[in-house]
Motif scaffolding. Structure first.
Motif, PDB file in Angstrom:
ATOM      1  N   VAL A 163      13.080   6.212  -7.332  1.00 30.50           N
ATOM      2  CA  VAL A 163      13.972   7.358  -7.534  1.00 30.50           C
ATOM      3  C   VAL A 163      15.364   7.145  -6.943  1.00 30.50           C
ATOM      4  N   HIS A 164      15.492   6.223  -5.997  1.00 35.71           N
ATOM      5  CA  HIS A 164      16.797   5.951  -5.388  1.00 35.71           C
ATOM      6  C   HIS A 164      17.509   4.783  -6.050  1.00 35.71           C
ATOM      7  N   GLY A 165      16.953   4.295  -7.164  1.00 32.50           N
ATOM      8  CA  GLY A 165      17.609   3.245  -7.923  1.00 32.50           C
ATOM      9  C   GLY A 165      17.311   1.830  -7.476  1.00 32.50           C
ATOM     10  N   HIS A 166      16.378   1.656  -6.557  1.00 32.18           N
ATOM     11  CA  HIS A 166      16.041   0.315  -6.066  1.00 32.18           C
ATOM     12  C   HIS A 166      14.831  -0.228  -6.818  1.00 32.18           C
ATOM     13  N   GLU A 167      14.885  -1.522  -7.112  1.00 31.79           N
ATOM     14  CA  GLU A 167      13.767  -2.152  -7.791  1.00 31.79           C
ATOM     15  C   GLU A 167      12.590  -2.278  -6.833  1.00 31.79           C
ATOM     16  N   LEU A 168      11.439  -1.813  -7.298  1.00 30.67           N
ATOM     17  CA  LEU A 168      10.224  -1.863  -6.487  1.00 30.67           C
ATOM     18  C   LEU A 168       9.305  -3.006  -6.915  1.00 30.67           C
ATOM     19  N   ALA A 169       9.368  -3.360  -8.196  1.00 32.61           N
ATOM     20  CA  ALA A 169       8.531  -4.448  -8.713  1.00 32.61           C
ATOM     21  C   ALA A 169       9.187  -5.012  -9.960  1.00 32.61           C
ATOM     22  N   TRP A 170       8.956  -6.307 -10.182  1.00 33.67           N
ATOM     23  CA  TRP A 170       9.482  -7.003 -11.351  1.00 33.67           C
ATOM     24  C   TRP A 170       8.307  -7.565 -12.138  1.00 33.67           C
ATOM     25  N   GLY A 213       0.790  -1.226   0.000  1.00 34.11           N
ATOM     26  CA  GLY A 213       0.000   0.000   0.000  1.00 34.11           C
ATOM     27  C   GLY A 213       0.818   1.271   0.000  1.00 34.11           C
ATOM     28  N   ALA A 214       2.146   1.181  -0.008  1.00 37.92           N
ATOM     29  CA  ALA A 214       2.992   2.379  -0.033  1.00 37.92           C
ATOM     30  C   ALA A 214       3.062   2.943  -1.448  1.00 37.92           C
ATOM     31  N   GLU A 215       2.979   4.273  -1.563  1.00 34.74           N
ATOM     32  CA  GLU A 215       3.077   4.937  -2.856  1.00 34.74           C
ATOM     33  C   GLU A 215       4.511   5.354  -3.128  1.00 34.74           C
ATOM     34  N   HIS A 216       4.943   5.133  -4.355  1.00 42.38           N
ATOM     35  CA  HIS A 216       6.288   5.511  -4.799  1.00 42.38           C
ATOM     36  C   HIS A 216       6.123   6.403  -6.028  1.00 42.38           C
ATOM     37  N   VAL A 217       6.518   7.665  -5.902  1.00 42.26           N
ATOM     38  CA  VAL A 217       6.373   8.654  -6.970  1.00 42.26           C
ATOM     39  C   VAL A 217       7.673   8.734  -7.768  1.00 42.26           C
ATOM     40  N   GLY A 218       7.552   8.854  -9.081  1.00 31.72           N
ATOM     41  CA  GLY A 218       8.731   9.001  -9.940  1.00 31.72           C
ATOM     42  C   GLY A 218       9.371   7.685 -10.317  1.00 31.72           C
TER      43      GLY A 218
END
Length: 158
Positions: free
Chosen positions: A51-58, A25-30
């Motif tokens: 935005v920090h270069g970490h993969e959020l989803a594959w 449920g966390a929002e990640h902008v950009g």
């Protein structure tokens, strides 16, 4: 077949930035979509990077997504990936490298410098990827389908 999404939601905000709502449920902008294999397997393996270069989803297969998020990602990817298609090779100033090429692409005529023959990458089934000195990559979907003059000029570099 039901596809399990690696995120809850994906949309554009009012500023045109991609916003991912993850499974918690966390929002990640950009967020930026990045293809794992943009040339050889463009449909397979897309990473959504924060935005920090970490993969959020594959995303294992882009075509496996429902229409709305797939179309959104395809639009974002096409805006990031600039690979004009070479339609015709008009002229080259010399058959030694570096050489200046005048070509017709799907986006108009352009001149570019080919630094060396190694900047012409052979892909499968007659496909080529030509990289200019400025890093612009022109794609040739089928070198055998080019007109006679284009094939003759291109053969001098292959």
């Amino acid at each position: 077949m039901t596809t399990t999404l690696p995120f809850r939601d994906l949309q554009l905000d009012a500023h045109g930035r991609l916003v991912l709502t993850d499974l918690q449920g966390a929002e990640h902008v950009g967020v930026s979509p990045v293809r794992a294999h943009p040339i050889s397997a463009p449909d397979e393996g897309v990473s959504l990077v924060g935005v920090h270069g970490h993969e959020l989803a594959w995303i294992p297969r882009l075509s496996g997504l429902p229409d709305a998020p797939r179309q959104l990602l395809e639009a974002e990817l096409s805006a990031r990936e600039f690979h004009p298609t070479l339609l015709r090779l008009i002229s080259v100033n010399t058959f030694a490298t570096p050489s200046t090429w005048r070509v017709e692409t799907d986006r108009g005529e352009v001149d570019f410098v080919l630094k060396s023959e190694e900047d012409i990458r052979r892909l499968d089934e007659g496909r080529l990827l030509i990289t200019s000195t400025h890093g612009v990559q022109l794609q040739v979907p089928d070198r055998w389908a080019l007109d006679k003059q284009s094939k003759r000029l291109l053969e001098r570099f292959l």
